[in-house]
Design a protein around this motif. Structure first.
Motif, PDB file in Angstrom:
ATOM      1  N   LYS A   1       0.845  -1.194   0.000  1.00 23.91           N
ATOM      2  CA  LYS A   1       0.000   0.000   0.000  1.00 23.91           C
ATOM      3  C   LYS A   1       0.878   1.241   0.000  1.00 23.91           C
ATOM      4  N   VAL A   2       0.270   2.335  -0.452  1.00 23.87           N
ATOM      5  CA  VAL A   2       0.955   3.621  -0.518  1.00 23.87           C
ATOM      6  C   VAL A   2      -0.071   4.694  -0.157  1.00 23.87           C
ATOM      7  N   TYR A   3       0.351   5.703   0.577  1.00 29.76           N
ATOM      8  CA  TYR A   3      -0.560   6.808   0.884  1.00 29.76           C
ATOM      9  C   TYR A   3      -0.733   7.680  -0.351  1.00 29.76           C
ATOM     10  N   GLU A   4      -1.921   8.242  -0.500  1.00 26.31           N
ATOM     11  CA  GLU A   4      -2.236   9.070  -1.667  1.00 26.31           C
ATOM     12  C   GLU A   4      -1.186  10.152  -1.903  1.00 26.31           C
ATOM     13  N   LYS A   5      -0.680  10.750  -0.823  1.00 26.34           N
ATOM     14  CA  LYS A   5       0.290  11.838  -0.956  1.00 26.34           C
ATOM     15  C   LYS A   5       1.608  11.370  -1.579  1.00 26.34           C
ATOM     16  N   ASP A   6       1.865  10.062  -1.569  1.00 25.86           N
ATOM     17  CA  ASP A   6       3.124   9.522  -2.083  1.00 25.86           C
ATOM     18  C   ASP A   6       2.994   8.858  -3.457  1.00 25.86           C
ATOM     19  N   VAL A   7       1.795   8.853  -4.026  1.00 27.03           N
ATOM     20  CA  VAL A   7       1.587   8.201  -5.328  1.00 27.03           C
ATOM     21  C   VAL A   7       2.431   8.858  -6.414  1.00 27.03           C
ATOM     22  N   ALA A   8       2.573  10.178  -6.372  1.00 26.93           N
ATOM     23  CA  ALA A   8       3.370  10.869  -7.398  1.00 26.93           C
ATOM     24  C   ALA A   8       4.820  10.375  -7.392  1.00 26.93           C
ATOM     25  N   LYS A   9       5.387  10.090  -6.208  1.00 24.69           N
ATOM     26  CA  LYS A   9       6.752   9.552  -6.115  1.00 24.69           C
ATOM     27  C   LYS A   9       6.828   8.184  -6.799  1.00 24.69           C
TER      28      LYS A   9
ATOM     29  N   GLU B   1       4.786   7.025  -9.130  1.00 21.67           N
ATOM     30  CA  GLU B   1       4.607   7.188 -10.577  1.00 21.67           C
ATOM     31  C   GLU B   1       5.880   7.733 -11.236  1.00 21.67           C
ATOM     32  N   ALA B   2       6.603   8.598 -10.543  1.00 21.98           N
ATOM     33  CA  ALA B   2       7.876   9.097 -11.071  1.00 21.98           C
ATOM     34  C   ALA B   2       8.889   7.958 -11.171  1.00 21.98           C
ATOM     35  N   LEU B   3       8.880   7.071 -10.187  1.00 24.43           N
ATOM     36  CA  LEU B   3       9.759   5.907 -10.228  1.00 24.43           C
ATOM     37  C   LEU B   3       9.429   5.047 -11.452  1.00 24.43           C
ATOM     38  N   PHE B   4       8.140   4.779 -11.682  1.00 25.67           N
ATOM     39  CA  PHE B   4       7.748   3.955 -12.835  1.00 25.67           C
ATOM     40  C   PHE B   4       8.224   4.589 -14.140  1.00 25.67           C
ATOM     41  N   ALA B   5       8.028   5.889 -14.270  1.00 26.71           N
ATOM     42  CA  ALA B   5       8.408   6.593 -15.502  1.00 26.71           C
ATOM     43  C   ALA B   5       9.925   6.581 -15.707  1.00 26.71           C
ATOM     44  N   SER B   6      10.690   6.468 -14.621  1.00 31.19           N
ATOM     45  CA  SER B   6      12.151   6.509 -14.731  1.00 31.19           C
ATOM     46  C   SER B   6      12.781   5.147 -15.013  1.00 31.19           C
ATOM     47  N   LEU B   7      12.010   4.076 -14.911  1.00 32.49           N
ATOM     48  CA  LEU B   7      12.565   2.737 -15.102  1.00 32.49           C
ATOM     49  C   LEU B   7      12.988   2.513 -16.552  1.00 32.49           C
ATOM     50  N   GLU B   8      14.079   1.799 -16.703  1.00 30.87           N
ATOM     51  CA  GLU B   8      14.584   1.496 -18.039  1.00 30.87           C
ATOM     52  C   GLU B   8      13.675   0.483 -18.735  1.00 30.87           C
ATOM     53  N   VAL B   9      13.440   0.733 -20.009  1.00 33.29           N
ATOM     54  CA  VAL B   9      12.711  -0.203 -20.860  1.00 33.29           C
ATOM     55  C   VAL B   9      13.742  -0.831 -21.783  1.00 33.29           C
ATOM     56  N   ASP B  10      13.817  -2.154 -21.790  1.00 36.19           N
ATOM     57  CA  ASP B  10      14.854  -2.867 -22.548  1.00 36.19           C
ATOM     58  C   ASP B  10      14.319  -3.316 -23.906  1.00 36.19           C
TER      59      ASP B  10
ATOM     60  N   ALA C   1      10.496  -2.844 -11.174  1.00 39.56           N
ATOM     61  CA  ALA C   1       9.751  -1.824 -10.429  1.00 39.56           C
ATOM     62  C   ALA C   1       9.610  -2.234  -8.968  1.00 39.56           C
ATOM     63  N   MET C   2       9.266  -3.479  -8.718  1.00 36.34           N
ATOM     64  CA  MET C   2       9.073  -3.944  -7.344  1.00 36.34           C
ATOM     65  C   MET C   2      10.377  -3.905  -6.551  1.00 36.34           C
ATOM     66  N   LYS C   3      11.501  -4.191  -7.199  1.00 34.33           N
ATOM     67  CA  LYS C   3      12.798  -4.106  -6.507  1.00 34.33           C
ATOM     68  C   LYS C   3      13.073  -2.670  -6.072  1.00 34.33           C
ATOM     69  N   LYS C   4      12.688  -1.707  -6.896  1.00 37.96           N
ATOM     70  CA  LYS C   4      12.876  -0.292  -6.544  1.00 37.96           C
ATOM     71  C   LYS C   4      11.865   0.136  -5.472  1.00 37.96           C
TER      72      LYS C   4
END
Length: 150
Positions: free
Chosen positions: A82-90, A92-101, A116-119
């Motif tokens: 789970k994640v608090y609503e206030k932290d969802v943007a963090k 989503e930024a992590l997801f957008a920063s992940l490398e796509v191979d 993503a889960m490791k991060k």
């Protein structure tokens, strides 16, 4: 005199959803498509975070208003945290920063979710379910119920 009431933080649930992709041209089962879903609950619409397309065109995409349980291709769903609503943007930024191979032909959306889960595991703003081991993730998703565990 004004009263300042603290509003209780609202937590959103994090799931990994696996979707059946059917058979390839040779009649072999295609690997499931995986996505990370952030939602209030499985009975509410949520946001899917995943990579779409295939080699060499994989790209990260998020999609709002996803009703996990209404998908006819859903094969499994696993609650991972789970994640608090206030932290969802963090998150989503992590997801957008992940490398796509788009080079390694063996890489796919499942690998992106595991990365993503490791991060996510290292983020203090996310609470993961106890017993979620990243090296067991593929088995955990497959062992999840029939896809309807609410």
């Amino acid at each position: 005199m004004m009263f300042n009431f603290l509003r209780r933080q609202s937590a959103l649930q994090i799931y990994i959803a696996a979707y059946d992709r059917g058979l390839d041209a040779n009649g072999n089962q295609k690997p499931d498509h995986w996505a990370i879903i952030i939602t209030k609950s499985l009975s509410h619409p949520g946001t899917a975070h995943h990579v779409i397309h295939g080699h060499p065109l994989f790209e990260y995409r998020h999609r709002d208003d996803v009703y996990v349980l209404k998908s006819q291709s859903l094969s499994h769903v696993l609650h991972v945290g789970k994640v608090y609503e206030k932290d969802v943007a963090k998150l989503e930024a992590l997801f957008a920063s992940l490398e796509v191979d788009n080079v390694n032909r063996g890489w796919n959306c499942q690998d992106w979710v595991i990365d993503a889960m490791k991060k996510i595991e290292k983020m203090k703003s996310v609470t993961l379910e106890r017993g979620i081991k990243m090296e067991w993730l593929k088995e955990l998703v497959k062992k999840a119920s029939d896809g309807r565990d609410i």
